[in-house]
Write an enzyme that holds these catalytic residues in place. Structure first.
Site, short mmCIF file in Angstrom:
data_model
loop_
_atom_site.label_atom_id
_atom_site.label_comp_id
_atom_site.label_asym_id
_atom_site.label_seq_id
_atom_site.Cartn_x
_atom_site.Cartn_y
_atom_site.Cartn_z
N GLY A 41 0.83 -1.20 0.00
CA GLY A 41 0.00 0.00 0.00
C GLY A 41 0.86 1.25 0.00
N SER A 285 -18.42 17.69 1.40
CA SER A 285 -17.93 17.97 2.75
C SER A 285 -19.06 18.28 3.75
CB SER A 285 -16.99 19.18 2.71
OG SER A 285 -16.64 19.56 4.01
N ARG A 331 -22.59 12.81 12.30
CA ARG A 331 -22.76 12.05 11.06
C ARG A 331 -23.74 10.89 11.17
NH1 ARG A 331 -16.48 11.68 8.86
NH2 ARG A 331 -16.30 13.87 8.35
N HIS A 402 -18.24 5.06 4.00
CA HIS A 402 -17.14 6.01 3.92
C HIS A 402 -15.83 5.49 4.53
CE1 HIS A 402 -15.18 9.82 3.64
NE2 HIS A 402 -15.14 10.03 4.93
N ARG A 436 -15.42 7.50 13.73
CA ARG A 436 -14.24 8.35 13.57
C ARG A 436 -14.63 9.82 13.46
NH1 ARG A 436 -11.90 10.75 9.54
NH2 ARG A 436 -12.99 9.67 7.87
N LEU A 442 -6.32 11.14 8.32
CA LEU A 442 -5.01 11.52 7.78
C LEU A 442 -3.99 11.57 8.91
CD1 LEU A 442 -5.96 14.39 5.26
CD2 LEU A 442 -5.48 12.01 4.74
#
Lengths: 639, 209
Positions: A41, A285, A331, A402, A436, A442
Site C-alpha cells: 500500500g 464535505s 454524522r 465512507h 471516527r 489523515l
C-alpha cells in the site's frame, strides 16, 4: 483471552509512549541494510512508513495495485488533518485531542493508542510543512486552522478541499527520495494474493503482476499491511472503485485476528446514485451543513420541483427531531434520519433515495457571494457531477459508506496476531473506536507510518538480525503460491454468465439494506442467508473472460468480490454479536424511547476480536476488555 | 459508459475494453483517454471519470483513443504506461528532509500569496493529459507544476537548483519534447494548471546554470 496481549506499557497515560521509546530494542545501522521489510500500500500510511523505514536504512519493498503510488485513495480526503498545536490559543492540547477522539469513538477505542496518536500529531504537521505541503496560511505566514464537527477548538490544518491529495503527494515525494537513494524498491501494478508464513512468522507475500499476470514471490523479515479499509463492501461508497480488503483478508485467514469488523462509518452528505451504472458516491464535505437546511416534502411522492414546494409543505426533519443541534447533528444521527425519511417514502429524485440540502435561505440572508466564498468549489463539483446548480435548486444528498473503523487487530506496537505482520492506517482497528471524527484519519495514517511504526518495528527486528535473507524457493512459498494460483484458476474456469461487478452490486445492496446505518437481528440474519446464497451463485455462474497470464481487470475484480463475500459474513456475525448501539453501529432493538443509541458498557465495553477457525467452522470470539483509566464513560446527547 | 459497454461485452463472451480508472471523482489521476479528439473529452476542466453522457447527443458516435506519446507506450487498449512521470519525480521532486528532522511548522513563515500560488501548482494529478495534448509530447507543464510548488516555498529553495536540473535532465532523457508555447496543455489540463508555471520552470532552469 490468553491469545491477546495488547502490550500496553505500564505507567501513566502521558508517559507510556515516552517509556516505550526509551526502552524498545534498536537495530544497529549496519544490520538494518540486511533486514528486508515489505510494505503493501502507498497511501498516507504505506508511503510514509516505506519512506521512514528507508531513511533508517532498512531494505524496503513497497507495493501498490495502481500504476503509480501517487494514486492511493488517501488522495481523495477533503477536509483536513488534525493536530494539537493549539496555534489559535483556544485551549487545545494533546489531552483534549485524545479526549475528543475517545468520546467521538463512543468509548470503544484503546486509550493508550489514541493518546499516542494525539501525541505524534504535532510532529506530523511539522513534517508535512517541511516536505512542502502547501497548507493554508494566514497573512503573517503562519499556518491557518479551521473547525470540524464534534469539537470546540480549531485544530484542523487544511489545503482547501484537497488536504488528502496534498498530504499524500508529500508522502509520495519522501518516498521518491528513498527510491532514488535505493533504500526503497517500488513495485506498482502488483496485487498481493497471499501472505507467506514460515514457522508461524510473516516472511513474505505472493503477488500478481497486473500487467503480465505473472505470479511473483517476495521474501522479507517483516510485512506491513497499509491496505486501507473495506468500505467498497457496499459496492457504492466514497472509496475508489478498486479499493479492496483482499490483502487484509488473506492475512486474516492466515491467522491475523480481525477486530470490530461491524464498525463502518456512513457519511451523510454524498451525491446520491443517479442511475444504475453509477459506480461511485462522491462525498460533499460535511461543512455544508453549517448553512444548508435538510428537508423532504411533507407529502409522500410529491413530484413538484423543489422550488415549487411552498415552505409550509416542507419537512425540515433534522430541525424537527433535533431542535438543539438541528442540521448539525453528528454524522451517524444525520445519516439515520435521512434513511428513515426515504424508507418511509418521502425521498426525492427519480430513485426516491435522496433528501434536499437547501441553500435558498442562506443565499437570501448572506448573499450569493458569501456562500460562494465558503463553498464555491463544492458547488462546482456538485454541478459537474449532477448537471444541477445548487445556487438555483437544492442539492440532493444521501448517505454513503465512507470509512471502516474496524480492521486487523493490532497490539500497541501495531503488530497483528501474526508475529512480524503489522497493520497501519485504516487497515488496523485501533484509534477510532465505533466512530471516527473528521480529519483524524489523515492524522492517524501519517502518524502510524512516519512516527510510530519505525520505533515499534525495531523492537521485533532486533531479534531477527541473525535470520539471513529470506529465500523464496522454499516449500512455504511453493505451497502458498500453489493455493493462490488454484484460486485464480477456479475463478476463471467457472465460465458462467454474470460479471464480477454485477455480483458486487447485488452484495452491496444486501449489505446496504440490512447491514448499513440501522441494523436489527432479523435483517442481519436474513442478510447472512442471502449472502450465502449469492456466494454460491457466484461460484456457479461467474464469468471472467481471458486468462490469468495477462492483464485481466475482470479477474482482479472477481478475486476482490470473492473475498468480500467472506468478509461480509464476518461483519454480520460481529454486528449480531454486539447487542448494543454505539457510534456507527446502531441496533434498532437497542435505542432509547426517543430513538437515540443505547450503549451497554456493562456487557460490551470490549473490542470484538475474531479468529478464523478454518473453512466452514464458526469464528472464535476473543474479547479485549477496554479499561478507561483517564476518561469517564458518558452518554452522548444531541437534543 | 465503459462499464456498461464492458458488461455487455462480457455477457456476450467477448473481451472487455481495458482502461485505467480508480477514484471516479477526478483526483487520483488514473483515468485518461482521448475522447472526440480531446484529452478527457470535449468539456474543459474535468477528468474522464467526470465526463457525463449528458454532454453527448443521443446516438452520437464517440471516438475513444489512448494517450498518444512516445514516452507513454500503450500497454493494452486504453491503458498506457505513465511510469515516466514517476521517474521524473524520483529524479528530484522532493525536499530532502528526514522524518523527525523537521523544524516546528510555524518557525518558517510563508507568505500567504506564495502558499496559495504553490497550492495552485501542486494540484496536478499526474494524469498525462498535458503530454497527450502537446504536439511535441512535452511534459513541461507537469514538471513545471512541481518545480513551481517548491520554488515558491522557502522550504523548497534550498535544493532548487539541483531539483530543476535533475528533473529537466530526466524529462529529456525519457524522450519528452520541449515546449513551443502553443498552450494546448493548459487548455486541456483537467486541473487548470497555468502556462505561467512553464515560464517559472524556464527561469528556474536558467538560474540553475
Amino acid at each position: 483471552m490468553e491469545k491477546l496481549n495488547s502490550k500496553i506499557p505500564d505507567g501513566p497515560l502521558s508517559q507510556k509512549w515516552i517509556k516505550f521509546k526509551a526502552s524498545s530494542k534498536l537495530v544497529n545501522p549496519a544490520n538494518k541494510k540486511k533486514l528486508e521489510i515489505i510494505v503493501v500500500g502507498t497511501g498516507l500510511s504505506g508511503a510514509s512508513a516505506a519512506s521512514a523505514l528507508g531513511e533508517l536504512g532498512y531494505s524496503v519493498k513497497n507495493f501498490c495495485y495502481q500504476d503509480s503510488p501517487r494514486r492511493a485513495h488517501s488522495v481523495a480526503a477533503q477536509g483536513g488533518i488534525n493536530a494539537a498545536k493549539n496555534y489559535p490559543n483556544d485551549g487545545d492540547s494533546v489531552y483534549r485531542l485524545f479526549h475528543d477522539m475517545i468520546k467521538g469513538g463512543d468509548y470503544r477505542a484503546r486509550e493508550a493508542n489514541v493518546y499516542r496518536a494525539a501525541e505524534v500529531s504535532n510532529q506530523v504537521i511539522d513534517h508535512f510543512a517541511a516536505l512542502g505541503v502547501p497548507f493554508a496560511r494566514d497573512y503573517g505566514g503562519t499556518l491557518d486552522t479551521r473547525s470540524f464537527g464534534g469539537v470546540q477548538v480549531s485544530r484542523t490544518f487544511y489545503a482547501k478541499g484537497q488536504t488528502g491529495q496534498q498530504c499524500l503527494l508529500g508522502c509520495y515525494s519522501s518516498l521518491n527520495r528513498q527510491i532514488k537513494k535505493g533504500n526503497v524498491k517500488m513495485f506498482p501494478r502488483r496485487e498481493m494474493l497471499d501472505l507467506v508464513l514460515i514457522n508461524g512468522k510473516a516472511r513474505g507475500i505472493i503477488t500478481r503482476n497486473l500487467i503480465t499476470g505473472e505470479i511473483e514471490r517476495h521474501g522479507a523479515h517483516a510485512v506491513v499491511l497499509a491496505t486501507g479499509g473495506y468500505g467498497t463492501i457496499y459496492y457504492l461508497s466514497t472509496l475508489a472503485v478498486s479499493s479492496n480488503a483482499s490483502a487484509a483478508w488473506k492475512a486474516h485467514k492466515r491467522g491475523a485476528f480481525f477486530a470490530n469488523p461491524g464498525f463502518i462509518q456512513i457519511h451523510p452528505t454524498c451525491v446520491p446514485q443517479l442511475n444504475e451504472f453509477q459506480s461511485k458516491l462522491t462525498l460533499m464535505s460535511e461543512s455544508l451543513r453549517n448553512d444548508g437546511r435538510v428537508w423532504v416534502p411533507e407529502v409522500s411522492g410529491d413530484k413538484r420541483p423543489a422550488n415549487d414546494i411552498p415552505e409550509e409543505e416542507r419537512d425540515y426533519f433534522l430541525e424537527r427531531r433535533y431542535p438543539a443541534f438541528g442540521n448539525l447533528v453528528p454524522r451517524d444521527v444525520a445519516s439515520r434520519a435521512a434513511k428513515e425519511r426515504c424508507d418511509a417514502g418521502y425521498g426525492v429524485g427519480e430513485t426516491k433515495l435522496a433528501v434536499y440540502l437547501d441553500f435558498r435561505d442562506a443565499i437570501k440572508n448572506q448573499g450569493k457571494k458569501a456562500i460562494e466564498n465558503k463553498y464555491g468549489n463544492l458547488f462546482e463539483m456538485y454541478k459537474t457531477i449532477t448537471g444541477s446548480d445548487p445556487y438555483d435548486e437544492p442539492m440532493r444528498i444521501y448517505p454513503a459508506g465512507h470509512y471502516t473503523m474496524g480492521g486487523l487487530w493490532v497490539d500497541y506496537e501495531l503488530m497483528t496476531t501474526i508475529p512480524g505482520l503489522y497493520a497501519i492506517g485504516e487497515a488496523n482497528f485501533s484509534d477510532h473506536g465505533a466512530n471516527r471524527l473528521g480529519a483524524s484519519s489523515l492524522m492517524q495514517a501519517a502518524g502510524d507510518g512516519y512516527f510510530i511504526l519505525p520505533y515499534t518495528i525495531s523492537n521485533y527486528l532486533a531479534d531477527q538480525i541473525r535470520i539471513p535473507k529470506i529465500l523464496t524457493d522454499v516449500p512455504e512459498f511453493d505451497e502458498t503460491q500453489k493455493s493462490a494460483v488454484e484460486r485464480l484458476n477456479k475463478l476463471i474456469s467457472i465460465k458462467g454468465k454474470q460479471t464480477a461487478s454485477s455480483f458486487h452490486k447485488r452484495l452491496g445492496k444486501i449489505m446496504w439494506d440490512h447491514v448499513g446505518m440501522a441494523r436489527n437481528e432479523k435483517g442481519l440474519s436474513k442478510a447472512l442467508e442471502l449472502i450465502k446464497e449469492l456466494q454460491a451463485e457466484f461460484w456457479r455462474d461467474l464469468n471472467v473472460p481471458g486468462s490469468i497470464n495477462e492483464l485481466n481487470q475482470e479477474l482482479e475484480k472477481a478475486g476482490r468480490v470473492a473475498d468480500y463475500f467472506e468478509l461480509a459474513q464476518l461483519l454480520i456475525t460481529d454486528a449480531l454479536n454486539r447487542k448494543e448501539s454505539c457510534g456507527a453501529h446502531f441496533r434498532e432493538e437497542f435505542q432509547t424511547p426517543d430513538g437515540e443509541a443505547s450503549r451497554n458498557d456493562n456487557e460490551y465495553a470490549y473490542v470484538s476480536v475474531w479468529e478464523y477457525a478454518g473453512e466452514g467452522n464458526p469464528y472464535i470470539l476473543h474479547k479485549e476488555e477496554l479499561k478507561f483509566e483517564e476518561v469517564e464513560m458518558k452518554v452522548r446527547s444531541y437534543k | 459508459m465503459l462499464d456498461a459497454l464492458n458488461k455487455k461485452l462480457i455477457e456476450a463472451n467477448n473481451d472487455p475494453v481495458a482502461f485505467d480508472h480508480d477514484c471516479r471523482e477526478g483526483i487520483c489521476g488514473s483515468c485518461g483517454m482521448f475522447i472526440n479528439g480531446h484529452p478527457h473529452g470535449p468539456v474543459s476542466a474535468i477528468t474522464t471519470c467526470h465526463l457525463s453522457m449528458r454532454y453527448f447527443k443521443d446516438g452520437e458516435t464517440i471516438w475513444i483513443e489512448p494517450w498518444r506519446a512516445k514516452p507513454f507506450p500503450v500497454i493494452k487498449d486504453l491503458i498506457v504506461d505513465r511510469s515516466a512521470f514517476d521517474k521524473i519525480q524520483t529524479a528530484g521532486g522532493f525536499i530532502s528532509v528526514n522524518t523527525g528532522a523537521a523544524p516546528e511548522a510555524n518557525s518558517i513563515p510563508v507568505k500567504k500569496k506564495n502558499a496559495d500560488e504553490a497550492f495552485d501548482s501542486s494540484i496536478c494529478i499526474g494524469c498525462g493529459a498535458c503530454v497527450a495534448a502537446c504536439k511535441n509530447a512535452s511534459a513541461m507543464l507537469f514538471v513545471s507544476a512541481k518545480i513551481s510548488q517548491f520554488a515558491l516555498l522557502p522550504q523548497g529553495r534550498v535544493e532548487a537548483k539541483d531539483r530543476v536540473r535533475a528533473m529537466v535532465e530526466k524529462m529529456d532523457e525519457l524522450g519528452f519534447g520541449n515546449c513551443s508555447n502553443t498552450g494546448a496543455c493548459e487548455a486541456e489540463c483537467p486541473k487548470e494548471i497555468k502556462l505561467t508555471n512553464i515560464a517559472r520552470l524556464n527561469r528556474e532552469y536558467y538560474k540553475a546554470y
